[in-house]
Design a protein around this motif. Sequence first.
Motif, PDB file in Angstrom:
ATOM      1  N   SER A 173       0.841  -1.186   0.000  1.00  0.00           N
ATOM      2  CA  SER A 173       0.000   0.000   0.000  1.00  0.00           C
ATOM      3  C   SER A 173       0.877   1.238   0.000  1.00  0.00           C
ATOM      4  CB  SER A 173      -0.898  -0.002   1.238  1.00  0.00           C
ATOM      5  OG  SER A 173      -1.494   1.235   1.409  1.00  0.00           O
ATOM      6  N   THR A 174       0.712   2.083  -1.007  1.00  0.00           N
ATOM      7  CA  THR A 174       1.482   3.321  -1.059  1.00  0.00           C
ATOM      8  C   THR A 174       0.532   4.488  -1.261  1.00  0.00           C
ATOM      9  OG1 THR A 174       1.818   2.970  -3.434  1.00  0.00           O
ATOM     10  CG2 THR A 174       3.568   2.216  -1.941  1.00  0.00           C
ATOM     11  N   PRO A 175      -0.357   4.731  -0.284  1.00  0.00           N
ATOM     12  CA  PRO A 175      -1.324   5.809  -0.449  1.00  0.00           C
ATOM     13  C   PRO A 175      -0.670   7.178  -0.388  1.00  0.00           C
ATOM     14  CG  PRO A 175      -1.429   4.905   1.754  1.00  0.00           C
ATOM     15  CD  PRO A 175      -0.481   4.038   0.986  1.00  0.00           C
ATOM     16  N   THR A 176      -1.272   8.107  -1.085  1.00  0.00           N
ATOM     17  CA  THR A 176      -0.837   9.492  -1.011  1.00  0.00           C
ATOM     18  C   THR A 176      -1.643  10.187   0.066  1.00  0.00           C
ATOM     19  OG1 THR A 176      -0.357   9.478  -3.366  1.00  0.00           O
ATOM     20  CG2 THR A 176      -0.588  11.639  -2.295  1.00  0.00           C
ATOM     21  N   PRO A 177      -1.011  10.658   1.134  1.00  0.00           N
ATOM     22  CA  PRO A 177      -1.784  11.253   2.226  1.00  0.00           C
ATOM     23  C   PRO A 177      -2.521  12.504   1.774  1.00  0.00           C
ATOM     24  CG  PRO A 177       0.491  10.793   2.883  1.00  0.00           C
ATOM     25  CD  PRO A 177       0.425  10.631   1.406  1.00  0.00           C
ATOM     26  N   SER A 178      -3.708  12.692   2.337  1.00  0.00           N
ATOM     27  CA  SER A 178      -4.422  13.934   2.117  1.00  0.00           C
ATOM     28  C   SER A 178      -3.866  14.986   3.067  1.00  0.00           C
ATOM     29  CB  SER A 178      -5.909  13.730   2.378  1.00  0.00           C
ATOM     30  OG  SER A 178      -6.105  13.263   3.683  1.00  0.00           O
ATOM     31  N   PRO A 179      -4.124  16.264   2.821  1.00  0.00           N
ATOM     32  CA  PRO A 179      -3.596  17.297   3.710  1.00  0.00           C
ATOM     33  C   PRO A 179      -4.053  17.083   5.143  1.00  0.00           C
ATOM     34  CG  PRO A 179      -4.496  18.259   1.699  1.00  0.00           C
ATOM     35  CD  PRO A 179      -4.878  16.813   1.702  1.00  0.00           C
ATOM     36  N   PRO A 198     -11.101   9.390   0.575  1.00  0.00           N
ATOM     37  CA  PRO A 198     -11.384   8.465  -0.527  1.00  0.00           C
ATOM     38  C   PRO A 198     -10.976   9.076  -1.866  1.00  0.00           C
ATOM     39  CG  PRO A 198     -13.208   8.480   1.018  1.00  0.00           C
ATOM     40  CD  PRO A 198     -12.272   9.572   1.460  1.00  0.00           C
ATOM     41  N   GLY A 199     -10.314   8.271  -2.678  1.00  0.00           N
ATOM     42  CA  GLY A 199      -9.803   8.741  -3.959  1.00  0.00           C
ATOM     43  C   GLY A 199      -8.313   8.981  -3.956  1.00  0.00           C
ATOM     44  N   ASN A 200      -7.692   9.022  -2.770  1.00  0.00           N
ATOM     45  CA  ASN A 200      -6.250   9.232  -2.681  1.00  0.00           C
ATOM     46  C   ASN A 200      -5.475   7.945  -2.414  1.00  0.00           C
ATOM     47  OD1 ASN A 200      -6.029  12.144  -3.004  1.00  0.00           O
ATOM     48  ND2 ASN A 200      -7.168  12.266  -1.094  1.00  0.00           N
ATOM     49  N   GLN A 201      -6.175   6.820  -2.317  1.00  0.00           N
ATOM     50  CA  GLN A 201      -5.508   5.560  -2.020  1.00  0.00           C
ATOM     51  C   GLN A 201      -4.886   4.974  -3.294  1.00  0.00           C
ATOM     52  OE1 GLN A 201      -8.919   5.801  -2.272  1.00  0.00           O
ATOM     53  NE2 GLN A 201      -8.925   4.659  -4.194  1.00  0.00           N
ATOM     54  N   SER A 202      -3.917   4.095  -3.103  1.00  0.00           N
ATOM     55  CA  SER A 202      -3.283   3.442  -4.249  1.00  0.00           C
ATOM     56  C   SER A 202      -2.869   2.038  -3.841  1.00  0.00           C
ATOM     57  CB  SER A 202      -2.061   4.240  -4.721  1.00  0.00           C
ATOM     58  OG  SER A 202      -1.446   3.607  -5.827  1.00  0.00           O
ATOM     59  N   THR A 243      -9.915 -11.014  -4.038  1.00  0.00           N
ATOM     60  CA  THR A 243      -9.921  -9.557  -3.919  1.00  0.00           C
ATOM     61  C   THR A 243     -11.043  -8.981  -4.764  1.00  0.00           C
ATOM     62  OG1 THR A 243      -7.539  -9.430  -3.515  1.00  0.00           O
ATOM     63  CG2 THR A 243      -8.602  -7.439  -4.332  1.00  0.00           C
ATOM     64  N   VAL A 244     -11.766  -8.036  -4.191  1.00  0.00           N
ATOM     65  CA  VAL A 244     -12.791  -7.279  -4.904  1.00  0.00           C
ATOM     66  C   VAL A 244     -12.290  -5.855  -5.054  1.00  0.00           C
ATOM     67  CG1 VAL A 244     -15.133  -6.358  -4.799  1.00  0.00           C
ATOM     68  CG2 VAL A 244     -14.679  -8.710  -4.072  1.00  0.00           C
ATOM     69  N   VAL A 245     -12.250  -5.363  -6.279  1.00  0.00           N
ATOM     70  CA  VAL A 245     -11.799  -4.001  -6.564  1.00  0.00           C
ATOM     71  C   VAL A 245     -13.012  -3.190  -7.012  1.00  0.00           C
ATOM     72  CG1 VAL A 245     -10.324  -2.551  -7.992  1.00  0.00           C
ATOM     73  CG2 VAL A 245      -9.481  -4.756  -7.154  1.00  0.00           C
ATOM     74  N   VAL A 246     -13.262  -2.083  -6.313  1.00  0.00           N
ATOM     75  CA  VAL A 246     -14.447  -1.272  -6.567  1.00  0.00           C
ATOM     76  C   VAL A 246     -14.028  -0.004  -7.306  1.00  0.00           C
ATOM     77  CG1 VAL A 246     -16.489  -0.220  -5.537  1.00  0.00           C
ATOM     78  CG2 VAL A 246     -15.392  -2.165  -4.401  1.00  0.00           C
ATOM     79  N   ARG A 247     -14.600   0.184  -8.491  1.00  0.00           N
ATOM     80  CA  ARG A 247     -14.314   1.400  -9.256  1.00  0.00           C
ATOM     81  C   ARG A 247     -15.015   2.596  -8.623  1.00  0.00           C
ATOM     82  NH1 ARG A 247     -11.737   0.547 -14.183  1.00  0.00           N
ATOM     83  NH2 ARG A 247     -11.227   2.745 -13.797  1.00  0.00           N
ATOM     84  N   GLY A 248     -14.536   3.784  -8.940  1.00  0.00           N
ATOM     85  CA  GLY A 248     -15.042   4.996  -8.328  1.00  0.00           C
ATOM     86  C   GLY A 248     -16.522   5.213  -8.572  1.00  0.00           C
ATOM     87  N   GLY A 270      -6.731   5.627  -6.905  1.00  0.00           N
ATOM     88  CA  GLY A 270      -7.015   6.996  -7.296  1.00  0.00           C
ATOM     89  C   GLY A 270      -8.469   7.323  -7.537  1.00  0.00           C
ATOM     90  N   GLU A 271      -9.393   6.389  -7.229  1.00  0.00           N
ATOM     91  CA  GLU A 271     -10.813   6.640  -7.461  1.00  0.00           C
ATOM     92  C   GLU A 271     -11.571   6.619  -6.136  1.00  0.00           C
ATOM     93  OE1 GLU A 271     -10.992   4.778 -11.992  1.00  0.00           O
ATOM     94  OE2 GLU A 271     -12.321   3.972 -10.442  1.00  0.00           O
ATOM     95  N   ALA A 272     -12.457   7.597  -5.954  1.00  0.00           N
ATOM     96  CA  ALA A 272     -13.216   7.729  -4.712  1.00  0.00           C
ATOM     97  C   ALA A 272     -14.437   6.820  -4.741  1.00  0.00           C
ATOM     98  CB  ALA A 272     -13.646   9.174  -4.502  1.00  0.00           C
ATOM     99  N   VAL A 273     -14.550   5.977  -3.729  1.00  0.00           N
ATOM    100  CA  VAL A 273     -15.677   5.051  -3.598  1.00  0.00           C
ATOM    101  C   VAL A 273     -16.438   5.406  -2.331  1.00  0.00           C
ATOM    102  CG1 VAL A 273     -16.354   2.659  -3.218  1.00  0.00           C
ATOM    103  CG2 VAL A 273     -14.512   3.195  -4.830  1.00  0.00           C
ATOM    104  N   TRP A 274     -17.740   5.633  -2.478  1.00  0.00           N
ATOM    105  CA  TRP A 274     -18.595   5.907  -1.324  1.00  0.00           C
ATOM    106  C   TRP A 274     -19.778   4.958  -1.316  1.00  0.00           C
ATOM    107  CZ3 TRP A 274     -17.716   8.887   2.805  1.00  0.00           C
ATOM    108  CH2 TRP A 274     -16.739   9.886   2.718  1.00  0.00           C
ATOM    109  N   LEU A 275     -19.997   4.311  -0.180  1.00  0.00           N
ATOM    110  CA  LEU A 275     -21.285   3.678   0.088  1.00  0.00           C
ATOM    111  C   LEU A 275     -22.171   4.755   0.695  1.00  0.00           C
ATOM    112  CD1 LEU A 275     -20.204   0.296   1.718  1.00  0.00           C
ATOM    113  CD2 LEU A 275     -20.921   0.695  -0.630  1.00  0.00           C
ATOM    114  N   ASP A 276     -23.320   5.002   0.095  1.00  0.00           N
ATOM    115  CA  ASP A 276     -24.161   6.127   0.496  1.00  0.00           C
ATOM    116  C   ASP A 276     -25.574   5.625   0.764  1.00  0.00           C
ATOM    117  OD1 ASP A 276     -25.662   8.520   0.682  1.00  0.00           O
ATOM    118  OD2 ASP A 276     -24.258   9.563  -0.630  1.00  0.00           O
ATOM    119  N   GLY A 277     -26.057   5.833   1.999  1.00  0.00           N
ATOM    120  CA  GLY A 277     -27.391   5.375   2.369  1.00  0.00           C
ATOM    121  C   GLY A 277     -28.503   6.323   1.988  1.00  0.00           C
TER     122      GLY A 277
END
Length: 746
Positions: A173-179, A198-202, A243-248, A270-277
């Motif tokens: 895992s080499t995520p890019t930290p958010s500010p 979400p969206g900054n992970q890699s 492994t399950v990979v979820v697109r943005g 690099g893609e933001a994934v949201w579960l939204d109720g």
Amino acid sequence: MTLNSVKALDAVSRIDVTLPTLPSGSSRAYIRHFLRGTSATSYATMVMVGPDGSSSVILERLRNGAETKFSEVPGPKLTAGKAFSLQISAVGTNPVRLGAKVWAAGTSEPSTWSALATDAAAERVTAAGPAGVTLYASKSGSVTPVRFDNLLTASTTTAPSNTPAPSPTPTTSTPTPSPTPVLTDYPGQRLQAGAIAPGNQSYSVPATAKFVATTGSDANTGTQASPLRTISAATKAAGAGGTVVVRGGVYHEQVLIYPHDRLTVEAYPGEAVWLDGSEPVSGWAKSGSVWVRSGWTTSFDASPTYTKGAPDGTTASWQWINPKYPMASHPDQMWVDGAALTQVASRDAVTTGTFYVDESADQLVLGSDPTGRKVEASTLAEAMSIRSKDSLIRGIGVRRYATSVPMMGTVSTYFTGVTLENVTIADNATTGLFIGAADATLRNVTVRNNGLMGIGGNKADGLTARSVLSVGNNSQHFNNAPVSGAFKITTSRNVTVTDSAFINNSGHGPWFDESVYNVTFTHNDATGNLGKGLVFELSDRIIAADNTFIHNADDGVAIMNSGNATIWNNTIAGNGGGIDITEDSRRASDLSLPGHDKRQPLPDPTVPWIVTNVSVANNVVSQSAGEYLLRVADWSREFTGGQMVSQSEGNLFHRASATAPTYVTVWSPQAGAGSKGYPTWDAYRAATGLDASSLLVTGTSPLTSAYQLNSQYASRASSSLPVTAQVAAAAPRLAQGSRILGAGAR
């Protein structure tokens, strides 16, 4: 009993069984759990139980009532009234590979099968069929009724084997930290804890991964070119170790993480994934001063306690609902252009910024003009139920679910070994995350603005929480007790919380309660919470070191009916009280009281609910108001302060004036008597013999705006005690043998 609604071919099935009493006389109880058919034709795991609790595990085939026994092995010793799990797996048709397991319910599933077999005979069962269970007894003696619970049947492609399956190839895992967010109200806080946005992970993507996309279909194959539509379908298709990979995108879904072992569910790089109720709501019509959406049939449970359908408690100071916020337990939620609205209890109370759910008329009533604006409402209650042990969820956001109090959490797991990494859980109606099983790991997790609590846990033995950010929870203003705020763990053992921040929660910060044993709480910040900074209650053994507790409305640190607490090298400043160590009349010897860990011998000798052997050293305690810097009091009048606190040395205490706070300490000087306040330093030390090496400063604070000792007092660290090996092992930033006052630099 047969589960006719589910027919399976390649499957694993488990059921929990409880014998209220063991068989009597020379009787034997026979409990059979079967797959692929009926009690007459199927494969089955059978447990034979004797009067002394001895058992045998039998793996067999039934064909038109005739039994073919493949294997019989000794089983575990069983106990009346204690559940055991009975599991069978059948995979393939030519041959059929079979496995059987039996183990104590509530403990980790054995890694090996109790019995294995391969069936290639012509009589083998090759058709899909339901699962079920039967019970019978031998003719002599008797067997009382048996309880069956938690029947779970799941498809699998993994044949039972005692050859270890290869572990999935680890990915880097080499995520890019958010500010890093900044909390300007309380300078000096370390808020780099929590998830990256979400969206900054890699995360690397395995070639065998199953893909999910908002443009997919559950009829697809799950490849990157032919993605599935729902995460639930993908976890079912992935198989153990997959492994399950979820697109943005935004997924309006209640996710079941299917019961395969070692599943990974992750966001695409690099893609933001949201579960939204929530989902958009249209069709509004003006009605007087409000707007109405007719045909609204979405309804949620509004029970105010963990027991569905039960009313709130009646004990004074122990009710869930604050009368000022009577709608707190109603999970309905609405937003207009992203701004949250407030739910009210009647149509007449609706004004701008509020809404009302009129269930009798099937209407949603809105007080803000929706014209040309985006209106959204929660329509789902649960985001994710993780039913796969040793699994990993990472890089995903969860928001806006209408979770009721009895549901425990918007995201929940009752399976062992689950890890959440870089997960954000925000704006849900009650509790964001609930951990109900052992060996969970939370790594870079953010829980934000959830209605009741950020994180809850019970029977969460071995929990490790590292770099957790819990901020703004209890947004619905439930009472502090019995449950609310940042983070509460109950009835658990061997819990570690480190490098985490608990900020501006409307309730307590971290709270360990009801027979929690052996907590390591180091290098954390608890700031601006509307209750206590840290609570350790009805529990035993904690090392709290290298933490800051700043500007909490109540005590910075509270030790309540809990022994063997090591409170070293903390900075405790500007709270409603300093360090509060108290005993009341509750004792673990009284089994009628709630809060016991029923998995342990009762009363549990390791957690007696008695304050003893508390060590307070090298802390900086700074107060400009309140009643005390340190309080050691037994309200039951059984123990003296000296029996409760074994050591208090090397501390630096600060008070703004000779009367602020009112007392240096409040202390129980003798058994049978009440506590006594000591307004002066000399009187306190003369009465107790403690803090001979400590320092009291009156007037200007010894702390900088970043809550570090200023240069005048930093040199006084030589008066502190050398950091012990025990404290250094728990808080590695404190070197063994070093002399440090307060928490280390942030």
